[in-house]
Design a protein around this motif. Structure first.
Motif, PDB file in Angstrom:
ATOM      1  N   ILE A  89       1.074  -1.067  -0.002  1.00  0.00           N
ATOM      2  CA  ILE A  89      -0.073   0.039   0.072  1.00  0.00           C
ATOM      3  C   ILE A  89       0.783   1.316   0.038  1.00  0.00           C
ATOM      4  O   ILE A  89       2.170   1.253   0.133  1.00  0.00           O
ATOM      5  N   SER A  90       0.220   2.243  -0.516  1.00  0.00           N
ATOM      6  CA  SER A  90       1.143   3.793  -0.370  1.00  0.00           C
ATOM      7  C   SER A  90       1.417   4.436   0.861  1.00  0.00           C
ATOM      8  O   SER A  90       0.882   3.764   1.898  1.00  0.00           O
ATOM      9  N   ASP A  91       2.491   4.952   0.984  1.00  0.00           N
ATOM     10  CA  ASP A  91       2.822   5.705   2.146  1.00  0.00           C
ATOM     11  C   ASP A  91       1.728   6.374   2.735  1.00  0.00           C
ATOM     12  O   ASP A  91       1.466   6.649   4.016  1.00  0.00           O
ATOM     13  N   TRP A  92       0.829   7.320   1.825  1.00  0.00           N
ATOM     14  CA  TRP A  92      -0.264   7.869   2.245  1.00  0.00           C
ATOM     15  C   TRP A  92      -1.246   6.972   2.850  1.00  0.00           C
ATOM     16  O   TRP A  92      -1.780   7.490   4.138  1.00  0.00           O
ATOM     17  N   ALA A  99      -2.005   3.331  10.071  1.00  0.00           N
ATOM     18  CA  ALA A  99      -1.079   3.169  11.346  1.00  0.00           C
ATOM     19  C   ALA A  99      -1.885   4.296  12.224  1.00  0.00           C
ATOM     20  O   ALA A  99      -2.110   3.842  13.534  1.00  0.00           O
ATOM     21  N   ASP A 100      -2.274   5.567  11.851  1.00  0.00           N
ATOM     22  CA  ASP A 100      -2.977   6.469  12.959  1.00  0.00           C
ATOM     23  C   ASP A 100      -4.345   5.701  13.288  1.00  0.00           C
ATOM     24  O   ASP A 100      -4.803   5.979  14.585  1.00  0.00           O
ATOM     25  N   ALA A 101      -4.974   5.217  12.518  1.00  0.00           N
ATOM     26  CA  ALA A 101      -6.213   4.578  12.815  1.00  0.00           C
ATOM     27  C   ALA A 101      -6.400   3.409  13.973  1.00  0.00           C
ATOM     28  O   ALA A 101      -7.168   3.239  14.822  1.00  0.00           O
ATOM     29  N   ARG A 115      -0.220  15.694  10.815  1.00  0.00           N
ATOM     30  CA  ARG A 115      -1.632  16.578  10.827  1.00  0.00           C
ATOM     31  C   ARG A 115      -2.638  15.623  11.677  1.00  0.00           C
ATOM     32  O   ARG A 115      -3.324  15.881  12.505  1.00  0.00           O
ATOM     33  N   LEU A 116      -2.627  14.226  11.288  1.00  0.00           N
ATOM     34  CA  LEU A 116      -3.701  13.267  11.965  1.00  0.00           C
ATOM     35  C   LEU A 116      -3.304  13.104  13.429  1.00  0.00           C
ATOM     36  O   LEU A 116      -4.296  12.942  14.279  1.00  0.00           O
ATOM     37  N   ALA A 117      -2.095  12.927  13.716  1.00  0.00           N
ATOM     38  CA  ALA A 117      -1.626  12.675  14.845  1.00  0.00           C
ATOM     39  C   ALA A 117      -1.813  13.781  15.963  1.00  0.00           C
ATOM     40  O   ALA A 117      -2.279  13.848  17.161  1.00  0.00           O
ATOM     41  N   LYS A 118      -1.714  14.966  15.290  1.00  0.00           N
ATOM     42  CA  LYS A 118      -2.189  16.235  16.292  1.00  0.00           C
ATOM     43  C   LYS A 118      -3.512  16.301  16.624  1.00  0.00           C
ATOM     44  O   LYS A 118      -4.047  17.011  17.672  1.00  0.00           O
ATOM     45  N   TYR A 157      -0.923  11.988  20.539  1.00  0.00           N
ATOM     46  CA  TYR A 157       0.029  12.930  20.334  1.00  0.00           C
ATOM     47  C   TYR A 157       0.740  13.638  21.184  1.00  0.00           C
ATOM     48  O   TYR A 157       2.072  13.611  21.302  1.00  0.00           O
ATOM     49  N   LYS A 158       0.189  13.983  22.375  1.00  0.00           N
ATOM     50  CA  LYS A 158       0.942  14.881  23.198  1.00  0.00           C
ATOM     51  C   LYS A 158       1.904  14.071  24.280  1.00  0.00           C
ATOM     52  O   LYS A 158       2.747  14.660  24.816  1.00  0.00           O
ATOM     53  N   ASP A 159       1.483  12.569  23.973  1.00  0.00           N
ATOM     54  CA  ASP A 159       2.364  12.024  24.840  1.00  0.00           C
ATOM     55  C   ASP A 159       3.250  11.054  24.195  1.00  0.00           C
ATOM     56  O   ASP A 159       3.576   9.909  24.609  1.00  0.00           O
TER      57      ASP A 159
END
Length: 673
Positions: free
Chosen positions: A416-419, A425-427, A495-498, A503-505
């Motif tokens: 799969i693509s990097d996008w 991964a974020d999901a 952007r997704l992580a934020k 994200y903050k930890d």
């Protein structure tokens, strides 16, 4: 109804071939249960959940061995089907050949039981080392085993094997000639089935030894292996001398000081360091992001304007720690995976360490992350480079996400693509309630440089001339846009992580697995290009708003330093005997440097870089250079600065020889007990 009619007129040569294959497969699989019974003490509660999977994988290895053994018989009876009669002498010769082959297989099983009883490891190519001291080995055998009875049994075994082989050879002939159409149809069908049995997997990559190491439990992995195939798989590595113990001892005092060894001992070659960590009030997540070919010379850190290829990485670096003198030890992705996670440069020749079954067991710092979920995301298959064994066998409880586990469509040969990979991964990460250690390995910036259909609002650049591209380290417009898209996908992930609770930890570690060749590269110092540091220097960005203030670190660092540095940053205690160091530790400020290993030539290039000083040894031709000097980059300072030359020379070879030793002596902690 006679048997022939019931079988639909199956030719005798087909029956012979299939029957031989089936009997061998059944016998080999039965021996797996014998192994399980003999060593049943190893069936603990931790083993039981994996038994069926180990037996399933083992059955596929057994099927492969049976298929390999059946091929000579298949060819013989297939060709013989052209004739009404086959000379008896040819059958005898094939019978003798099979007697030798099957006897070797039987001996491998016998040696396997002996070796496992003694060392708790399956037989491998190291068995050939006993032939180096044949007299001593024979005396040991004579004094340990009932040799006379063994010899008698061996003679009987040879006789039985010959009868066994002759039975199937003679079965293949009935004195009839098959029509070429019928024979071709059966032959083609059996060829496909034989290839499938040898391939052993449904997918892009074949069954590999690393499939046996799907868990960190050694008994499970040993149960899945086939002894004969294990000897074959390890043979090419056994021919390479792993390390020179005298050279390791020669450089030990220097390395003990370089690494900050707790209790130096040249007699035991102790490299162990125990770092207690510190309480930060919470456990921080760690996300390592391998950016494929994220080369320093191609990035926005050395290019601007219309060649600003990685603006998202540059923007992120402005809010992070940016290491401007960071080097990957080698120029291959599988080697980079090994170096980052095992904290040892992959200094093997020809084949990567991840492909070597003899060093699959490695003590990884990430295993000290108690209470953490451990995850690895790769867009394609973990069978690539045989990294599956390295990952699954050494990272306890690893959740491996690979092609087939995602909802996103396959983009090209790399999965799969990097996008899509970053979105997938974020999901997963944003649903985690426990602290986690995750690795995301991208592959999009790699030939064939495919930009996926699902690419957000990314726009490809056109209108650049070939000369402009070459001047700025790029070989084509496709390559340039591929790097831009890889950076664009990274920006999307941040952007997704934020927007996600983790994200903050979290400590995000973004770096290139290696650089890429670019002969012209006028945007770089000429010495940097001439000495091929262009293949090694990559950006390293540590983004952790809660823990670090933005800064540019110009201290020379290596990829092997990632895990010790990040662990110290989050206060994680760990124990290591590998090469990596905490590069933010003031104790190492005046000991900064990185090994560079050129594996693609023989003998390999051994080099060491510290600041703008560069030492290299290429087949005994040595030199010391100031690679950033625009005018004198090619002036060898060996005689003018003998003190520095000797120091750099010693460091290069000390790191190289110690790394070779560590590859074979960085066992998981429990294996040392």
């Amino acid at each position: 109804m006679n048997i022939k009619a019931k079988m639909g007129g199956v030719p005798k040569w087909v029956v012979s071939y299939v029957s031989f294959f089936a009997v061998c497969w059944v016998v080999f699989f039965f021996m797996r249960f014998v192994f399980l019974f003999v060593y049943r003490a190893g069936i603990t509660a931790a083993v039981k959940p994996y038994l069926l999977q180990a037996l399933y994988i083992g059955a596929k290895f057994d099927m492969r061995l049976a298929a390999f053994l059946a091929i000579p018989l298949g060819l013989f009876v297939f060709i013989g089907s052209f004739f009404r009669k086959v000379p008896k002498i040819l059958k005898i010769i094939l019978g003798v050949l099979y007697t030798v082959i099957l006897t070797v297989v039987c001996l491998s099983y016998a040696a396997d039981f002996g070796q496992y009883s003694y060392l708790a490891i399956r037989v491998n190519s190291s068995i050939f080392t006993y032939l180096e001291n044949a007299a001593i080995s024979f005396q040991m055998v004579w004094e340990t085993y009932p040799v006379v009875w063994v010899i008698i049994g061996f003679i009987v075994l040879i006789f039985l094997i010959y009868k066994f082989a002759s039975f199937f050879i003679n079965m293949g002939f009935d004195g009839k000639k098959d029509g070429w159409k019928k024979k071709t149809a059966w032959g083609a069908g059996l060829l496909v089935l034989t290839f499938a049995a040898c391939w052993g997997a449904l997918g892009q990559y074949p069954l590999r030894w690393s499939n046996a190491y799907f868990t960190s439990n050694n008994f499970v992995s040993n149960l899945a292996l086939n002894p004969m195939l294990n000897v074959i798989d390890t043979y090419s590595f056994a021919r390479e001398v792993p390390y020179d113990i005298e050279k390791v001892k020669k450089y030990y005092p220097m390395m003990a000081d370089f690494l900050g060894v707790d209790k130096p001992d040249i007699n035991t070659l102790n490299f162990e360091r125990v770092r207690p960590g510190k309480d930060l009030g919470k456990k921080y997540n760690v996300v390592l992001i391998f950016m494929e070919s994220f080369a320093w010379n191609k990035s926005s850190f050395t290019n601007d304007g219309k060649f600003d290829a990685t603006p998202n990485a540059k923007k992120l670096a402005a809010d992070s720690l940016l290491f401007s003198q960071y080097y990957s030890p080698t120029s291959a992705t599988a080697r980079s995976v090994f170096a980052a996670l095992a904290s040892i440069p992959d200094v093997t020749s020809f084949q990567t360490s991840s492909r070597n079954p003899l060093i699959v067991n490695q003590n990884m710092i990430a295993n000290s992350y108690d209470g953490y979920e451990k995850m690895y995301f790769i867009g394609g298959s973990a069978s690539w480079g045989n990294i599956r064994g390295l990952l699954s066998h050494n990272l306890d409880g690893l959740r491996l996400y690979e092609e087939g586990d995602y909802t996103s469509p396959r983009n090209d040969v790399w999965g799969i693509s990097d996008w899509d990979l970053f979105h997938e991964a974020d999901a997963v990460l944003k649903k985690e309630t426990k602290p986690f250690f995750a690795v995301i390995q991208t592959a999009g910036y790699h030939r064939p440089y495919t930009i996926p259909q699902n690419h957000g609002d990314f726009q490809e650049v056109t209108g650049l001339t070939q000369d402009e591209l070459t001047d700025h380290s790029f070989n084509s417009i496709e390559e340039f846009n591929s790097l831009r898209f890889s950076d664009y996908a990274l920006g999307e992930f941040i952007r997704l992580a934020k927007q996600s609770p983790y994200y903050k930890d979290t400590v995000f570690v973004i770096y290139g697995d290696h650089g890429l060749a670019a002969a012209k590269s006028v945007n770089m110092p000429r010495g940097y290009v001439e000495y091929n540091l262009i293949n090694q220097q990559v950006p390293l960005i540590i983004h952790a708003p809660a823990l670090v203030k933005p800064a540019v670190i110009d201290r020379t660092a290596s990829e092997v330093d990632i895990m010790p540095t990040v662990s110290a940053l989050i206060g994680q205690p760990y124990r290591t005997a590998a090469l990596g160091r905490d590069i933010l530790d003031p104790a190492f400020k005046n000991k900064a440097g990185a090994l560079v290993f050129g594996w693609s030539s023989y003998p390999p290039i051994i080099a060491y870089v510290s600041g703008d000083d560069f030492y290299f040894d290429k087949a005994g031709s040595e030199g010391l250079y100031k690679f950033e000097d625009p005018k004198n980059y090619n002036v060898n300072l060996q005689t003018q600065n003998k003190v520095l030359f000797d120091k750099m020379n010693d460091m290069a070879h000390a790191l190289y020889e110690t790394s070779r030793y560590m590859l074979y002596n960085n066992k998981k902690i429990e294996e040392k007990k």
